[in-house]
Design a protein around this motif. Sequence first.
Motif, PDB file in Angstrom:
ATOM      1  N   VAL A  51       0.852  -1.202   0.000  1.00  0.00           N
ATOM      2  CA  VAL A  51       0.000   0.000   0.000  1.00  0.00           C
ATOM      3  C   VAL A  51       0.885   1.248   0.000  1.00  0.00           C
ATOM      4  O   VAL A  51       0.661   2.194  -0.762  1.00  0.00           O
ATOM      5  CB  VAL A  51      -0.943  -0.009   1.235  1.00  0.00           C
ATOM      6  N   PHE A  54       2.232   1.923  -3.417  1.00  0.00           N
ATOM      7  CA  PHE A  54       1.240   2.474  -4.348  1.00  0.00           C
ATOM      8  C   PHE A  54       0.956   3.947  -4.061  1.00  0.00           C
ATOM      9  O   PHE A  54       0.814   4.746  -4.984  1.00  0.00           O
ATOM     10  CB  PHE A  54      -0.057   1.653  -4.319  1.00  0.00           C
ATOM     11  N   VAL A  55       0.892   4.270  -2.774  1.00  0.00           N
ATOM     12  CA  VAL A  55       0.693   5.682  -2.438  1.00  0.00           C
ATOM     13  C   VAL A  55       1.869   6.485  -2.999  1.00  0.00           C
ATOM     14  O   VAL A  55       1.689   7.575  -3.568  1.00  0.00           O
ATOM     15  CB  VAL A  55       0.565   5.887  -0.919  1.00  0.00           C
ATOM     16  N   VAL A  57       3.740   5.847  -5.637  1.00  0.00           N
ATOM     17  CA  VAL A  57       3.640   6.005  -7.089  1.00  0.00           C
ATOM     18  C   VAL A  57       2.660   7.117  -7.442  1.00  0.00           C
ATOM     19  O   VAL A  57       2.943   8.006  -8.254  1.00  0.00           O
ATOM     20  CB  VAL A  57       3.212   4.668  -7.741  1.00  0.00           C
ATOM     21  N   THR A  58       1.478   7.068  -6.805  1.00  0.00           N
ATOM     22  CA  THR A  58       0.474   8.093  -7.073  1.00  0.00           C
ATOM     23  C   THR A  58       1.023   9.475  -6.711  1.00  0.00           C
ATOM     24  O   THR A  58       0.879  10.432  -7.478  1.00  0.00           O
ATOM     25  CB  THR A  58      -0.813   7.806  -6.272  1.00  0.00           C
ATOM     26  N   THR A  61       3.703  10.711  -9.173  1.00  0.00           N
ATOM     27  CA  THR A  61       3.115  11.085 -10.451  1.00  0.00           C
ATOM     28  C   THR A  61       2.358  12.400 -10.331  1.00  0.00           C
ATOM     29  O   THR A  61       2.454  13.277 -11.190  1.00  0.00           O
ATOM     30  CB  THR A  61       2.170   9.971 -10.941  1.00  0.00           C
ATOM     31  N   ASN A 122      -6.405  -7.724  -3.237  1.00  0.00           N
ATOM     32  CA  ASN A 122      -7.423  -7.617  -4.264  1.00  0.00           C
ATOM     33  C   ASN A 122      -8.023  -6.225  -4.324  1.00  0.00           C
ATOM     34  O   ASN A 122      -8.427  -5.763  -5.390  1.00  0.00           O
ATOM     35  CB  ASN A 122      -8.511  -8.667  -4.037  1.00  0.00           C
ATOM     36  N   VAL A 124      -6.356  -3.440  -3.819  1.00  0.00           N
ATOM     37  CA  VAL A 124      -5.437  -2.610  -4.600  1.00  0.00           C
ATOM     38  C   VAL A 124      -5.488  -2.992  -6.078  1.00  0.00           C
ATOM     39  O   VAL A 124      -5.488  -2.134  -6.959  1.00  0.00           O
ATOM     40  CB  VAL A 124      -3.997  -2.733  -4.044  1.00  0.00           C
ATOM     41  N   LEU A 126      -8.041  -4.149  -7.684  1.00  0.00           N
ATOM     42  CA  LEU A 126      -9.284  -3.673  -8.282  1.00  0.00           C
ATOM     43  C   LEU A 126      -9.277  -2.163  -8.455  1.00  0.00           C
ATOM     44  O   LEU A 126      -9.781  -1.640  -9.457  1.00  0.00           O
ATOM     45  CB  LEU A 126     -10.472  -4.087  -7.410  1.00  0.00           C
ATOM     46  N   THR A 127      -8.729  -1.449  -7.483  1.00  0.00           N
ATOM     47  CA  THR A 127      -8.805   0.004  -7.574  1.00  0.00           C
ATOM     48  C   THR A 127      -7.694   0.586  -8.450  1.00  0.00           C
ATOM     49  O   THR A 127      -7.882   1.632  -9.054  1.00  0.00           O
ATOM     50  CB  THR A 127      -8.715   0.663  -6.177  1.00  0.00           C
ATOM     51  N   GLN A 128      -6.556  -0.076  -8.519  1.00  0.00           N
ATOM     52  CA  GLN A 128      -5.429   0.502  -9.248  1.00  0.00           C
ATOM     53  C   GLN A 128      -5.073  -0.262 -10.520  1.00  0.00           C
ATOM     54  O   GLN A 128      -4.204   0.169 -11.276  1.00  0.00           O
ATOM     55  CB  GLN A 128      -4.192   0.560  -8.342  1.00  0.00           C
ATOM     56  N   ARG A 131      -1.980  -4.142 -13.874  1.00  0.00           N
ATOM     57  CA  ARG A 131      -0.717  -3.979 -14.604  1.00  0.00           C
ATOM     58  C   ARG A 131       0.346  -3.348 -13.714  1.00  0.00           C
ATOM     59  O   ARG A 131       0.039  -2.527 -12.859  1.00  0.00           O
ATOM     60  CB  ARG A 131      -0.950  -3.097 -15.837  1.00  0.00           C
ATOM     61  N   PRO A 132       1.596  -3.740 -13.918  1.00  0.00           N
ATOM     62  CA  PRO A 132       2.682  -3.131 -13.144  1.00  0.00           C
ATOM     63  C   PRO A 132       2.728  -1.622 -13.370  1.00  0.00           C
ATOM     64  O   PRO A 132       2.425  -1.143 -14.459  1.00  0.00           O
ATOM     65  CB  PRO A 132       3.939  -3.790 -13.714  1.00  0.00           C
ATOM     66  N   LYS A 133       3.066  -0.902 -12.300  1.00  0.00           N
ATOM     67  CA  LYS A 133       3.135   0.560 -12.390  1.00  0.00           C
ATOM     68  C   LYS A 133       4.588   1.006 -12.533  1.00  0.00           C
ATOM     69  O   LYS A 133       5.369   0.841 -11.596  1.00  0.00           O
ATOM     70  CB  LYS A 133       2.562   1.185 -11.108  1.00  0.00           C
ATOM     71  N   PRO A 134       4.931   1.566 -13.672  1.00  0.00           N
ATOM     72  CA  PRO A 134       6.304   2.060 -13.830  1.00  0.00           C
ATOM     73  C   PRO A 134       6.405   3.486 -13.307  1.00  0.00           C
ATOM     74  O   PRO A 134       5.425   4.226 -13.272  1.00  0.00           O
ATOM     75  CB  PRO A 134       6.496   2.044 -15.339  1.00  0.00           C
TER      76      PRO A 134
END
Lengths: 310, 433, 285
Positions: A51, A54-55, A57-58, A61, A122, A124, A126-128, A131-134
């Motif tokens: 988590v 992911f935070v 990455v967001t 960006t 699941n 993360v 479903l919401t994100q 696919r891998p996040k580059p």
Amino acid sequence: MDGAVALGTFLQHLINGLTLGAIYGLIAIGYTMVYGIIRMINFAHGEIYMVGAFVAVTAFTLLAVLGITAVPLALVIVLLVAILFTAAYGWTVERIAYRPLRGAPKLAPLISAIGMSILLQNYVMLTQGARPKPLPPVLTGGITLWQGEGFSLGITYIQLFIILLTVALMTGFTLLITRTALGRAQRACEQDRTMAGLLGINVDRTISMTFVMGASLAAVAGVLVTMYYGVIDFYIGFLAGMKAFTAAVLGGIGSLPGAMLGGLLIGLIEAFFTGYVSGAYKDVAAFSILILVLVLRPTGLLGRPDIEKV
Amino acid sequence: MTTQTLTHRAPALLKDAAVAALLALVLSIPFIGLYTANSDQGQGLAVLSRWHWVGYVVAIVFVGRLLFSLAGDALARRRMRNAGKKPLVSIAMGHTLGRAFIVLALLFAVTLPFMPYSDRYVLDLGMTVLIYIMLAMGLNVTVGLAGLLDLGFVAFYAIGAYTFALMSTVFGLGFWICLPLSGLVAAAFGVLLSLPILRLRGDYLAIVTLGFGEITRIVLLNWQSLTGGPNGVSGIPRPTLFGMSFDRRPPEGLSSFHEVTGIEFSSEHRLMFLYFIILGLVLLASWVVWKLRRLPIGRSWEALREDEIACRSLGINPTASKVSAYATGALLGGFAGCFFAARQGFVSPESFGFIESALILAIVVLGGMGSQVGVVIASLFIVLLPEFAREFADYRMLLFGAAMILIMVWRPGGLLSNREPTLKLSSLKGAGP
Amino acid sequence: MNSALPLLEVSGLTMRFGGLVAVDGVGLTARTGDITALIGPNGAGKTTIFNCLTGFYKPTSGRLLLRHPSRGEVELQRLPGFQVARHGVVRTFQNIRLFPRMTVLENLMVAQHVGLMAKSGFSIAGLLGLSGWRSAEKGAIDKARLWLDRLELTRVADEEAGNLSYGMQRRVEIARAMATDPLLLCLDEPAAGLNPRETAALGELLLSIREQFGIGILLIEHDMSLVMRISDQVHVVEYGRKIAEGTPDQVRNDERVIKAYLGEPEEEEMPAEVAQDLNIGEARP
């Protein structure tokens, strides 16, 4: 000359291993602290780290979109944002899945934790998206330490940043545990929760804070890993969580320096095994060493040997 | 009275719900409110938003939390009113119900293939349930009876499956020879695993067994020359009945079932046959486990779970008890693996990930640790729940995780947590001395 | 009986935990047909002696000699822990250790595990229900019944042991130990937590067990009236060392014992049970 190349390669593996180990160590602290205080394996801790990634990455960006490109500023913001949100997740996980199970049979919280791990993964995905996040590199460049014929030994700024930040966090954290009232409350709960409660320590709050602290460190690990590898996906929590847990046990679960030591060892084993033997079997090596250590020293490297009470 | 307390409590309830909603807001911002989308060209990411969803989530959490508190109040009131009354299901009645359940389940299992609605899908699902029952029965010996945590049980499942797959494809051995071999090889690994961990307690066991499971999977994945790596092993032969094959054109040297018996060929016969083999062996295994529990070995497992130190003080060798518990569990896991390989005709490492171990453990814990009827009910639940949630497709694992948490919070001891004694003085014949 | 060599002879028993010497060169004997008591202030090392004796600790040094009627002289400290019980030295625990979720009857069946396991043909004969196994099982149940009756536990035989009252749990633990047919029964504070009536009954029980089965009983106990009433021999330890031994009367009048319990040599002689109540063993100047 071959000797120099060999030495250079060795040192390079060492640096890579230390970097990786620092990240495992940060995650391992969360396992070790939670285990110390409520004697349970927080199986969802790996997902908490995911988590955090992911935070990150967001946030990275978004900052790029907003035009905040000054690296130090961006780093500070991302770290704070990641810690804030991830800590909220850590708190909620404890509140929903573990607190109602205090005093339940021993395996119940473990199953609940596995359920939480599946749920978060699941959620993360479903919401994100699956696919891998580059992520484009945030910190580039490095220092060449040694330029020889046919090889060069270097440390990238990211590696340096990871190692330095980890050392700083570990120092701060040790102070937190040994010097503050919260740390004292935590150590008291570790020894005897009932007694701590009778002496006026808010046990629920102390346990919650333990989860929050563990999640914060996992968030930092998430940010660092995102910067280091430049790509993440919703599945990274499982493997990293497992390695970090291995690290915590290797170092002696319940011991903070043990978690860090275990993390470094796992990182080094991975780096050297990949470099010299085989990348495919690096996890086998890590687990085998864990089993070996536990057979020889059932309480881990720095764990206190407990005399069996009869 | 009720309304009075309600108005009195309203501010507290509202505040509570508001806090929950606020937390939901914080949690949903970075995942539901914002999300990153991979751009189609190149490497970049774009941040997009869907704030209306955050609104829904916050609203749902607010209302949900409020209703939950109210329902909790109502429940507490009812419990207070019912205090002192007899429980809905007494223990004796529970046992009668349990027996009735066993009879009905048996009847259902035996007649299932002949039901009009039974098709390939139903039979396949039936076999999946049976395989999980077998697995959970095995793990139940280790975790439920002996109290030894095992997070890598899937390793024995995998070893059983690969034993059959390799023995049959490399040496051309048939199902009936490979079945005991699968179990024995898995049991041998069970003994091997139990040796280094005899001194370990509790949660250390968890990580070592977890590591063992992962090591097994990684070796299967990477030992290309033996296991075929990620491609797995295919072309595993189907079980035969007294040398009769269920294929339309039987392999060289075998007669075929439809020719010998004169029954018209149907590819479903093969499935039915396999279903009955598995059913029969699962019944046999559950009888053996039931019986073992009533023998000294089974009692020593349970005693080990209850108090290892007391065991030692009575001359019980804890090492022997632990090794035998791991081996017995692994044996059953190996059989289940053999069934799996026979049903699929194909095995690959991806069927044996950690999630399988977690599911099997979940069955044992949900079933109530040590209860065999519980294992059956929980297997049905775990296998069928995702099937019923098919409409939700993507959401089913999410719901599954949530269900695991909720059930644990609701019934931490599992669905059936009453332990049935292995021996009762009151039901023994003959008067005392 | 007392003229024969003692059943158990402990000599030079020392147990060290790191720097702490919990037991320091203790020697003691226990005879078949005797009740031997081990007393001393809290923290004197009594339970540690028990733990060494029953195979839970490996003593740092010392010799624990058991004269087994059929196996000859056995040095207990050389056996793996669980083997001690198989040689007939069986104990109970200060903080009762039953199998709480198993019934009382099952607890007594587990106690007979060693013999039954062999009779079940390592489960094969048991699975097949062979007659040899069935009669062995019946014999075990009968023995369990005997002890249930003897300790007035028949009524609760099918209850989970963990649900019983404290006093009953103590009795279950003794019944369980006796179901193993011990040579030497080691009881670690069996009267702790019992009311006076229960304590009196416990005394009668131990005397009758000694009478009927002629086994040795080794007893750690703080209840001095019980110790003085039923013991044949008393050993007193303090700070890990033995300071006295003898009959209850000898020990009662031993100066060092009085000093150990009262701390003040010039004080009037006080009955040992009063000293116990005052608990001044630790309050030494």
